[in-house]
Design a protein around this motif. Structure first.
Motif, short mmCIF file in Angstrom:
data_model
loop_
_atom_site.label_atom_id
_atom_site.label_comp_id
_atom_site.label_asym_id
_atom_site.label_seq_id
_atom_site.Cartn_x
_atom_site.Cartn_y
_atom_site.Cartn_z
N GLN A 175 0.85 -1.18 0.00
CA GLN A 175 0.00 0.00 0.00
C GLN A 175 0.89 1.23 0.00
N LYS A 176 0.32 2.35 -0.37
CA LYS A 176 1.11 3.58 -0.48
C LYS A 176 1.66 4.06 0.85
N ASN A 177 1.09 3.66 1.96
CA ASN A 177 1.55 4.16 3.25
C ASN A 177 2.55 3.22 3.91
N ASP A 178 3.17 2.34 3.17
CA ASP A 178 4.15 1.41 3.72
C ASP A 178 5.57 1.98 3.64
N PHE A 179 5.77 3.15 4.16
CA PHE A 179 7.08 3.80 4.10
C PHE A 179 8.11 3.11 4.99
N ALA A 180 7.66 2.41 6.02
CA ALA A 180 8.60 1.76 6.94
C ALA A 180 9.45 0.72 6.23
N TYR A 181 8.90 0.09 5.19
CA TYR A 181 9.68 -0.88 4.43
C TYR A 181 10.87 -0.21 3.75
N PHE A 182 10.70 1.00 3.29
CA PHE A 182 11.75 1.68 2.54
C PHE A 182 12.66 2.51 3.41
N VAL A 183 12.19 2.96 4.55
CA VAL A 183 13.02 3.75 5.46
C VAL A 183 14.17 2.89 5.99
N SER A 184 13.92 1.61 6.19
CA SER A 184 14.98 0.73 6.70
C SER A 184 16.12 0.55 5.71
N LEU A 185 15.89 0.83 4.44
CA LEU A 185 16.96 0.71 3.44
C LEU A 185 18.06 1.75 3.64
N ILE A 186 17.82 2.79 4.41
CA ILE A 186 18.84 3.80 4.66
C ILE A 186 20.04 3.20 5.38
N PHE A 187 19.81 2.12 6.13
CA PHE A 187 20.91 1.49 6.85
C PHE A 187 21.87 0.73 5.94
N LEU A 188 21.52 0.57 4.68
CA LEU A 188 22.43 -0.05 3.72
C LEU A 188 23.57 0.90 3.33
N VAL A 189 23.46 2.14 3.77
CA VAL A 189 24.54 3.10 3.53
C VAL A 189 25.80 2.69 4.28
N PHE A 190 25.66 2.09 5.45
CA PHE A 190 26.82 1.76 6.26
C PHE A 190 27.76 0.74 5.61
N PRO A 191 27.26 -0.36 5.03
CA PRO A 191 28.21 -1.25 4.35
C PRO A 191 28.87 -0.60 3.14
N VAL A 192 28.11 0.21 2.42
CA VAL A 192 28.67 0.86 1.23
C VAL A 192 29.75 1.86 1.63
N LEU A 193 29.48 2.68 2.61
CA LEU A 193 30.48 3.64 3.07
C LEU A 193 31.67 2.94 3.73
N GLY A 194 31.41 1.80 4.36
CA GLY A 194 32.50 1.03 4.95
C GLY A 194 33.46 0.50 3.91
N VAL A 195 32.96 0.13 2.75
CA VAL A 195 33.84 -0.33 1.67
C VAL A 195 34.66 0.83 1.15
N PHE A 196 34.01 1.97 0.92
CA PHE A 196 34.75 3.12 0.39
C PHE A 196 35.70 3.72 1.42
N GLY A 197 35.41 3.52 2.69
CA GLY A 197 36.30 4.00 3.74
C GLY A 197 37.44 3.05 4.05
N GLY A 198 37.35 1.83 3.50
CA GLY A 198 38.42 0.87 3.70
C GLY A 198 38.22 -0.02 4.92
N TYR A 199 37.04 0.01 5.52
CA TYR A 199 36.80 -0.80 6.71
C TYR A 199 36.29 -2.20 6.38
N PHE A 200 35.62 -2.36 5.25
CA PHE A 200 35.07 -3.65 4.83
C PHE A 200 35.70 -4.06 3.52
N PRO A 201 35.76 -5.38 3.24
CA PRO A 201 36.27 -5.81 1.93
C PRO A 201 35.28 -5.47 0.82
N VAL A 202 35.76 -5.44 -0.41
CA VAL A 202 34.95 -5.02 -1.55
C VAL A 202 33.80 -6.00 -1.81
N TRP A 203 33.99 -7.29 -1.53
CA TRP A 203 32.92 -8.25 -1.79
C TRP A 203 31.69 -7.99 -0.93
#
Length: 77
Positions: A6-34
């Motif tokens: 339904q259109k009011n299911d924003f909670a499903y998509f708000v949680s995707l913001i936490f996927l920024v941490f693995p991506v930034l961790g790779v670019f920061g050199g904290y996580f491996p590229v895989w």
């Protein structure tokens, strides 16, 4: 979770913001590229579960197989 999207299911998509941490961790050199591959596969699987609606029951075995395959594959050393 098992009802249709339904259109009011924003909670499903708000949680995707936490996927920024693995991506930034790779670019920061904290996580491996895989880690980017696993993050991308998780994102695809998560969005499939949100958007599949009635076809969700057909995709459950595929998503479980994908999860089991990742956890049972040998880790790179």
């Amino acid at each position: 979770m098992f009802r249709t999207y339904q259109k009011n299911d924003f909670a499903y998509f708000v949680s995707l913001i936490f996927l920024v941490f693995p991506v930034l961790g790779v670019f920061g050199g904290y996580f491996p590229v895989w880690t980017l591959v696993l993050t991308g596969l998780f994102t695809i699987a998560y969005l499939l579960m949100v958007y599949l609606k009635q076809a969700y029951s057909k995709w459950i075995p595929f998503l479980w197989f994908y999860t089991c395959l990742l956890y049972t594959s040998p880790s790179p050393r």
